[in-house]
Design a protein around this motif. Structure first.
Motif, PDB file in Angstrom:
ATOM      1  N   LYS A  34     -18.128  50.015  -5.706  1.00 43.72           N
ATOM      2  CA  LYS A  34     -17.604  51.381  -5.702  1.00 43.72           C
ATOM      3  C   LYS A  34     -16.186  51.393  -5.138  1.00 43.72           C
ATOM      4  CE  LYS A  34     -18.763  56.077  -4.353  1.00 43.72           C
ATOM      5  NZ  LYS A  34     -19.767  56.921  -3.719  1.00 43.72           N
ATOM      6  N   ASP A  35     -15.953  50.630  -4.089  1.00 46.10           N
ATOM      7  CA  ASP A  35     -14.633  50.576  -3.466  1.00 46.10           C
ATOM      8  C   ASP A  35     -13.681  49.609  -4.156  1.00 46.10           C
ATOM      9  OD1 ASP A  35     -15.352  52.454  -1.498  1.00 46.10           O
ATOM     10  OD2 ASP A  35     -16.249  50.878  -0.264  1.00 46.10           O
ATOM     11  N   HIS A  36     -14.212  48.600  -4.797  1.00 42.28           N
ATOM     12  CA  HIS A  36     -13.405  47.588  -5.479  1.00 42.28           C
ATOM     13  C   HIS A  36     -13.995  47.332  -6.862  1.00 42.28           C
ATOM     14  CE1 HIS A  36     -11.365  46.887  -1.716  1.00 42.28           C
ATOM     15  NE2 HIS A  36     -12.541  46.775  -1.135  1.00 42.28           N
ATOM     16  N   PRO A  37     -13.892  48.323  -7.765  1.00 38.22           N
ATOM     17  CA  PRO A  37     -14.530  48.167  -9.075  1.00 38.22           C
ATOM     18  C   PRO A  37     -13.922  47.023  -9.883  1.00 38.22           C
ATOM     19  CG  PRO A  37     -13.370  50.283  -8.913  1.00 38.22           C
ATOM     20  CD  PRO A  37     -13.211  49.594  -7.613  1.00 38.22           C
ATOM     21  N   PRO A  38     -14.770  46.293 -10.560  1.00 39.50           N
ATOM     22  CA  PRO A  38     -14.291  45.155 -11.343  1.00 39.50           C
ATOM     23  C   PRO A  38     -13.651  45.602 -12.659  1.00 39.50           C
ATOM     24  CG  PRO A  38     -16.646  45.388 -11.604  1.00 39.50           C
ATOM     25  CD  PRO A  38     -16.228  46.411 -10.587  1.00 39.50           C
ATOM     26  N   PRO A  39     -12.737  44.798 -13.186  1.00 35.21           N
ATOM     27  CA  PRO A  39     -12.116  45.113 -14.475  1.00 35.21           C
ATOM     28  C   PRO A  39     -12.978  44.639 -15.650  1.00 35.21           C
ATOM     29  CG  PRO A  39     -11.090  43.173 -13.574  1.00 35.21           C
ATOM     30  CD  PRO A  39     -12.104  43.649 -12.549  1.00 35.21           C
ATOM     31  N   VAL A  40     -14.255  44.913 -15.569  1.00 36.13           N
ATOM     32  CA  VAL A  40     -15.217  44.471 -16.578  1.00 36.13           C
ATOM     33  C   VAL A  40     -15.404  45.589 -17.611  1.00 36.13           C
ATOM     34  CG1 VAL A  40     -17.652  43.848 -16.905  1.00 36.13           C
ATOM     35  CG2 VAL A  40     -16.409  43.039 -14.903  1.00 36.13           C
ATOM     36  N   PRO A  41     -15.328  45.276 -18.904  1.00 34.04           N
ATOM     37  CA  PRO A  41     -15.535  46.306 -19.914  1.00 34.04           C
ATOM     38  C   PRO A  41     -16.983  46.828 -19.875  1.00 34.04           C
ATOM     39  CG  PRO A  41     -14.851  44.230 -20.936  1.00 34.04           C
ATOM     40  CD  PRO A  41     -15.015  43.981 -19.485  1.00 34.04           C
ATOM     41  N   LEU A  42     -17.132  48.093 -20.211  1.00 36.64           N
ATOM     42  CA  LEU A  42     -18.475  48.688 -20.220  1.00 36.64           C
ATOM     43  C   LEU A  42     -19.418  47.941 -21.157  1.00 36.64           C
ATOM     44  CD1 LEU A  42     -17.627  52.486 -20.068  1.00 36.64           C
ATOM     45  CD2 LEU A  42     -18.585  51.052 -18.249  1.00 36.64           C
ATOM     46  N   ARG A  43     -18.886  47.348 -22.217  1.00 36.01           N
ATOM     47  CA  ARG A  43     -19.727  46.561 -23.133  1.00 36.01           C
ATOM     48  C   ARG A  43     -20.400  45.422 -22.372  1.00 36.01           C
ATOM     49  NH1 ARG A  43     -16.612  42.594 -23.994  1.00 36.01           N
ATOM     50  NH2 ARG A  43     -14.624  43.551 -24.429  1.00 36.01           N
ATOM     51  N   ARG A  44     -19.655  44.759 -21.513  1.00 37.45           N
ATOM     52  CA  ARG A  44     -20.205  43.635 -20.725  1.00 37.45           C
ATOM     53  C   ARG A  44     -21.188  44.144 -19.672  1.00 37.45           C
ATOM     54  NH1 ARG A  44     -22.781  39.719 -19.775  1.00 37.45           N
ATOM     55  NH2 ARG A  44     -22.173  38.219 -18.209  1.00 37.45           N
ATOM     56  N   PHE A  45     -20.852  45.270 -19.032  1.00 36.39           N
ATOM     57  CA  PHE A  45     -21.771  45.855 -18.053  1.00 36.39           C
ATOM     58  C   PHE A  45     -23.103  46.183 -18.721  1.00 36.39           C
ATOM     59  CE2 PHE A  45     -23.805  49.211 -15.697  1.00 36.39           C
ATOM     60  CZ  PHE A  45     -23.653  48.814 -14.382  1.00 36.39           C
ATOM     61  N   ALA A  46     -23.051  46.764 -19.916  1.00 39.02           N
ATOM     62  CA  ALA A  46     -24.278  47.122 -20.637  1.00 39.02           C
ATOM     63  C   ALA A  46     -25.081  45.881 -21.009  1.00 39.02           C
ATOM     64  CB  ALA A  46     -23.943  47.935 -21.885  1.00 39.02           C
ATOM     65  N   GLU A  47     -24.402  44.822 -21.419  1.00 37.95           N
ATOM     66  CA  GLU A  47     -25.102  43.572 -21.746  1.00 37.95           C
ATOM     67  C   GLU A  47     -25.864  43.043 -20.545  1.00 37.95           C
ATOM     68  OE1 GLU A  47     -21.983  40.986 -23.049  1.00 37.95           O
ATOM     69  OE2 GLU A  47     -21.735  42.035 -24.962  1.00 37.95           O
ATOM     70  N   LYS A  48     -25.233  43.101 -19.391  1.00 39.82           N
ATOM     71  CA  LYS A  48     -25.815  42.514 -18.183  1.00 39.82           C
ATOM     72  C   LYS A  48     -26.823  43.427 -17.502  1.00 39.82           C
ATOM     73  CE  LYS A  48     -24.579  40.316 -13.857  1.00 39.82           C
ATOM     74  NZ  LYS A  48     -23.513  39.890 -12.972  1.00 39.82           N
ATOM     75  N   HIS A  49     -26.561  44.732 -17.477  1.00 42.11           N
ATOM     76  CA  HIS A  49     -27.370  45.644 -16.671  1.00 42.11           C
ATOM     77  C   HIS A  49     -28.240  46.628 -17.458  1.00 42.11           C
ATOM     78  CE1 HIS A  49     -25.466  44.421 -12.913  1.00 42.11           C
ATOM     79  NE2 HIS A  49     -24.309  44.459 -13.538  1.00 42.11           N
ATOM     80  N   CYS A  50     -28.011  46.749 -18.765  1.00 43.63           N
ATOM     81  CA  CYS A  50     -28.707  47.781 -19.546  1.00 43.63           C
ATOM     82  C   CYS A  50     -29.395  47.203 -20.780  1.00 43.63           C
ATOM     83  CB  CYS A  50     -27.723  48.863 -19.979  1.00 43.63           C
ATOM     84  SG  CYS A  50     -26.787  49.609 -18.649  1.00 43.63           S
ATOM     85  N   ASN A  51     -29.741  45.940 -20.736  1.00 44.86           N
ATOM     86  CA  ASN A  51     -30.375  45.284 -21.880  1.00 44.86           C
ATOM     87  C   ASN A  51     -29.579  45.477 -23.166  1.00 44.86           C
ATOM     88  OD1 ASN A  51     -32.633  44.300 -20.402  1.00 44.86           O
ATOM     89  ND2 ASN A  51     -33.515  46.349 -20.470  1.00 44.86           N
ATOM     90  N   GLY A  52     -28.250  45.527 -23.039  1.00 47.51           N
ATOM     91  CA  GLY A  52     -27.390  45.647 -24.202  1.00 47.51           C
ATOM     92  C   GLY A  52     -27.276  47.044 -24.786  1.00 47.51           C
ATOM     93  N   ASP A  53     -27.851  48.030 -24.119  1.00 48.72           N
ATOM     94  CA  ASP A  53     -27.854  49.396 -24.644  1.00 48.72           C
ATOM     95  C   ASP A  53     -26.556  50.125 -24.299  1.00 48.72           C
ATOM     96  OD1 ASP A  53     -28.473  51.855 -25.698  1.00 48.72           O
ATOM     97  OD2 ASP A  53     -29.972  52.364 -24.169  1.00 48.72           O
ATOM     98  N   LEU A  54     -25.478  49.729 -24.954  1.00 45.95           N
ATOM     99  CA  LEU A  54     -24.189  50.372 -24.725  1.00 45.95           C
ATOM    100  C   LEU A  54     -24.201  51.848 -25.124  1.00 45.95           C
ATOM    101  CD1 LEU A  54     -21.212  50.251 -23.870  1.00 45.95           C
ATOM    102  CD2 LEU A  54     -20.700  49.494 -26.205  1.00 45.95           C
ATOM    103  N   PRO A  55     -24.760  52.216 -26.293  1.00 46.35           N
ATOM    104  CA  PRO A  55     -24.785  53.638 -26.643  1.00 46.35           C
ATOM    105  C   PRO A  55     -25.519  54.487 -25.600  1.00 46.35           C
ATOM    106  CG  PRO A  55     -25.259  52.327 -28.576  1.00 46.35           C
ATOM    107  CD  PRO A  55     -25.263  51.384 -27.397  1.00 46.35           C
ATOM    108  N   GLY A  56     -26.611  53.973 -25.063  1.00 50.52           N
ATOM    109  CA  GLY A  56     -27.355  54.696 -24.028  1.00 50.52           C
ATOM    110  C   GLY A  56     -26.545  54.852 -22.757  1.00 50.52           C
ATOM    111  N   LEU A  57     -25.861  53.789 -22.346  1.00 49.98           N
ATOM    112  CA  LEU A  57     -25.028  53.850 -21.154  1.00 49.98           C
ATOM    113  C   LEU A  57     -23.894  54.857 -21.344  1.00 49.98           C
ATOM    114  CD1 LEU A  57     -24.138  52.837 -18.347  1.00 49.98           C
ATOM    115  CD2 LEU A  57     -22.842  51.032 -19.539  1.00 49.98           C
TER     116      LEU A  57
END
Length: 67
Positions: A34-57
């Motif tokens: 929260k204080d030091h957010p990574p420069p990671v694209p939301l596509r990658r975040f969804a792959e790692k944390h949302c079972n690849g559900d980018l549209p849902g995220l």
């Protein structure tokens, strides 16, 4: 910032819409990011944390941002 998309980074998102952290935290983002957010694209975040559900995220994020 334009509309959120797969290439929007977590950092860009949290700088412009800090209220979106709760959505990311619900999917496993740690509080340190929260204080030091990574420069990671939301596509990658969804792959790692949302079972690849980018549209849902993106839908969850849009809902919080529109409030």
């Amino acid at each position: 910032m334009q509309r959120l998309d797969a290439n929007t980074t977590v950092r860009e998102l949290l700088i412009v819409f800090p209220q979106s952290f709760d959505v990311l935290a619900a999917h496993g983002m740690c509080a340190d990011c929260k204080d030091h957010p990574p420069p990671v694209p939301l596509r990658r975040f969804a792959e790692k944390h949302c079972n690849g559900d980018l549209p849902g995220l993106l839908a969850e994020l849009d809902e919080v941002i529109q409030r």
